[in-house]
Design an enzyme around this catalytic site. Structure first.
Site, short mmCIF file in Angstrom:
data_model
loop_
_atom_site.label_atom_id
_atom_site.label_comp_id
_atom_site.label_asym_id
_atom_site.label_seq_id
_atom_site.Cartn_x
_atom_site.Cartn_y
_atom_site.Cartn_z
N THR A 1 0.99 -1.25 -0.26
CA THR A 1 0.06 -0.07 0.08
C THR A 1 0.79 1.08 -0.09
OG1 THR A 1 -1.59 -1.28 1.12
CG2 THR A 1 -1.94 1.21 1.41
N THR B 1 -3.71 1.19 -3.07
CA THR B 1 -3.25 -0.26 -2.83
C THR B 1 -3.39 -1.03 -3.84
OG1 THR B 1 -3.18 -1.67 -0.95
CG2 THR B 1 -5.24 -1.05 -1.59
N GLU C 1 -3.16 -4.31 -2.26
CA GLU C 1 -3.36 -5.16 -1.21
C GLU C 1 -1.99 -5.81 -1.08
OE1 GLU C 1 -3.77 -6.38 1.75
OE2 GLU C 1 -3.81 -8.48 1.05
N GLU D 1 -7.31 -7.70 -3.75
CA GLU D 1 -8.15 -7.11 -2.57
C GLU D 1 -9.18 -7.82 -2.13
OE1 GLU D 1 -6.98 -4.28 -0.78
OE2 GLU D 1 -6.66 -3.93 -2.51
N GLY E 1 0.93 -0.39 5.49
CA GLY E 1 1.00 -1.06 6.68
C GLY E 1 0.28 -2.26 6.96
N GLY E 2 -0.92 -2.66 6.23
CA GLY E 2 -1.85 -3.48 6.64
C GLY E 2 -2.84 -3.00 7.84
#
Ligand code: GLY
Length: 573
Positions: A394, A412, A414, A431, A479-480
């Site tokens: 991302t 992003t 993903e 995604e 960073g998720g």
């Protein structure tokens, strides 16, 4: 015995802190801070110097923040292809200076209309393993990024649309040096070399991953960008590029079921921002299908009653932050999903509710795993949680133009390199693995289960912080699910500890998704881990790769910060 949260600051009062991070306790700084970049009129901070340069040149030519966002995203598709691009989606906050209006644009990828809750179940009815789901066509949702760019340009653009792609097209044709970060990402990517288009772009003739400094040309992407520049986003939804995407997705291993109807019916949605008051500021961000603004807002709301300024950064602040994060992530798991498909409680940011939740925090000892709360909402107990870990490929960029219009955008594909599939020189997202793969738990439906046409829950948290009705901070990070912690911590760093935006990026991170705690690997990590373990946390040490990009708007001009853990750059004038 339970202590009240208000007592927390009495236990570990620390001296008041200024902007100098060298005053901070050992171990709280992850990366040696450098000076913030200053500018008078305009600024862009993006994840690669060529992307920042593309945005800077547009702004210097009199372009709007939206114009610059188009140029930045086009360039990022080329130079940071593992993180975002034309085959992905995202969320963009736009501040219009003339009308003092904040709009949040939802360009999240969407599930096929024909998909249902069993989408991620195998023949035996068990959820497929994460990596088996990621790679191939089934994880690809309808991309939203090309239409996002067209939408913001139509509403907020000033320069000719076609001109905004010139820099990215030129770099795609001439080539650009592969950065250290991209080289590392290629070398470590799973399954990337299994697919011919990715193999041809990211590996040399002998099959070795491109090294730092190797020149990467992407003529296929140059052609796609030319099409976008000449015809807009339509070919991505009903024309040749849409047909290529469908053929790739449906013909791949692990094939997907996207259809032309899915592509044609896709819409970018302008939604109301979700805002939370904190320390006399209004922190605004992206509502569902992102969990970002709600979860950041819950964390801040629960910490509002703590004198973090007096505590300063250090183990006690970190403990309280982690406990607030546990409580917020418990609610996130149970309730948060695409609100166009599932009912969500309205009271998640209710002050009284958050005060009750904050009262569960013991200043001395971790609660371990937090239970979700019951915000004002009668269906609160009818759901099962989705707690799968999320991973992030991302990017985040922030822009202020010469007239005070602003963009804060997180986009992003993903995972790093998405589904691994490519069309027209860009990677297709994965995604749909942001949905829960198990649609039910304990006989109850999971809010974030797959449904036809639904958008998967996100953690992306593009944020604009206002004071007295005007923006003062733009920020966000990749960073998720840890995006939420990175963003909330940076807000605390600036509003409670008076750090400038560059110093705010340098603080060491600690995250929990309502289980074990991860702290950032720093030279002092062992001492930090012991201090948290003494408060009852189960701690591991690892890299926590934020990519915080921040602009602070002050009476004296603009201050920019680019996360030193990555390659981004702040540029302004
Ligand atoms: N795929 C990362 C996110 O949406 O949070």
């Amino acid at each position: 015995m339970r202590h009240s949260l208000a007592a927390a600051f009495v236990i570990a009062a620390a001296p008041a802190l200024g902007q100098a991070t060298q005053d901070f306790p050992e171990g709280t700084i992850a990366v040696a801070p450098r000076a913030a970049v200053q500018a008078r009129d305009f600024m862009v901070v993006a994840a690669h110097p060529l992307a920042s340069r593309a945005g800077y040149d547009v702004l210097a030519a009199g372009g709007s923040a939206a114009d610059a966002a188009v140029a930045v995203q086009a360039m990022l598709t080329l130079v940071e292809p593992q993180s975002s691009g034309l085959g992905g989606g995202g969320f963009l906050l736009h501040w219009d200076a003339a009308s003092a209006e904040l709009t949040t644009y939802d360009a999240r990828e969407r599930a096929p209309l024909a998909a249902g809750p069993e989408y991620w179940l195998d023949a035996e009815g068990a959820p497929v393993a994460f990596w088996d789901a990621v790679v191939g066509g089934r994880s690809v949702g309808v991309p939203g990024t090309p239409l996002l760019l067209e939408t913001i340009h139509a509403r907020h653009g000033r320069l000719p649309w076609g001109d905004l792609f010139a820099a990215a097209i030129a770099s795609a044709e001439a080539g650009f040096p592969v950065s250290a970060r991209l080289a590392g990402a290629i070398a470590n990517a799973r399954a990337l070399d299994r697919f011919a288009p990715a193999r041809e772009l990211f590996f040399d003739a002998d099959g070795a991953p491109l090294a730092e400094g190797a020149v990467m040309r992407n003529r296929a992407l140059a052609a796609s960008l030319r099409t976008l520049a000449a015809e807009g986003a339509a070919p991505f939804h009903s024309g040749a590029i849409a047909r290529d995407i469908l053929a790739t997705v449906r013909g791949a291993e692990n094939p997907g079921m996207l259809s032309m109807q899915d592509m044609e019916s896709y819409r970018v949605i302008a939604r109301d921002p979700v805002c939370m008051d904190y320390r006399g500021h209004r922190v605004c961000g992206m509502g569902p299908p992102s969990s970002g603004a709600l979860t950041v807002g819950q964390i801040l709301g629960m910490l509002e009653g703590v004198d973090l300024r007096a505590l300063g950064p250090g183990p006690q602040s970190t403990h309280l932050f982690l406990e607030a994060a546990r409580l917020a992530f418990a609610d996130r798991a149970l309730y948060m999903a695409d609100a166009d498909f599932v009912d969500m409680p309205e009271g998640l940011l209710d002050r009284a509710y958050l005060a009750d939740r904050a009262a569960l925090i013991d200043p001395a000892t971790s609660m371990g795993v937090a239970a979700p709360g019951t915000p004002p909402w009668e269906e609160a107990r009818a759901r099962a949680p989705h707690t799968d870990p999320e991973h992030g490929g991302t990017t985040h960029f922030v822009i202020v133009d010469g007239d005070g219009n602003m963009v804060s955008a997180t986009t992003t594909i993903e995972q790093g390199f998405g589904s691994r599939l490519m069309t027209g020189g860009f990677l297709l997202n994965n995604e749909l693995t942001d949905f829960a793969r198990a649609p039910m738990a304990d006989g109850r439906p999971v809010a974030n289960r797959v449904e036809g046409g639904k958008r998967p829950r996100s953690s992306m948290s593009p944020t604009i912080v206002l004071r007295d009705g005007a923006p003062v901070i733009l920020l966000g990070s990749p960073g998720g699910a840890a995006i939420i912690h990175y963003t909330a911590q940076a807000i605390i760093a600036m509003l409670d500890w008076d750090l400038d935006p560059q110093a705010a990026t340098a603080l060491a991170h600690a995250v929990t998704f309502n289980g074990p705690v991860s702290i950032e690997a720093t030279p002092d990590a062992e001492a930090r881990a012991e201090a948290l373990a003494a408060r009852g946390h189960e701690v591991t040490v690892r890299d926590l790769n934020s990519g915080l990009h921040i602009i602070r708007i002050t009476d004296d001009g603009l201050l920019g910060g680019a996360d030193p853990r990555r390659e981004g750059r702040a540029m302004g004038d």
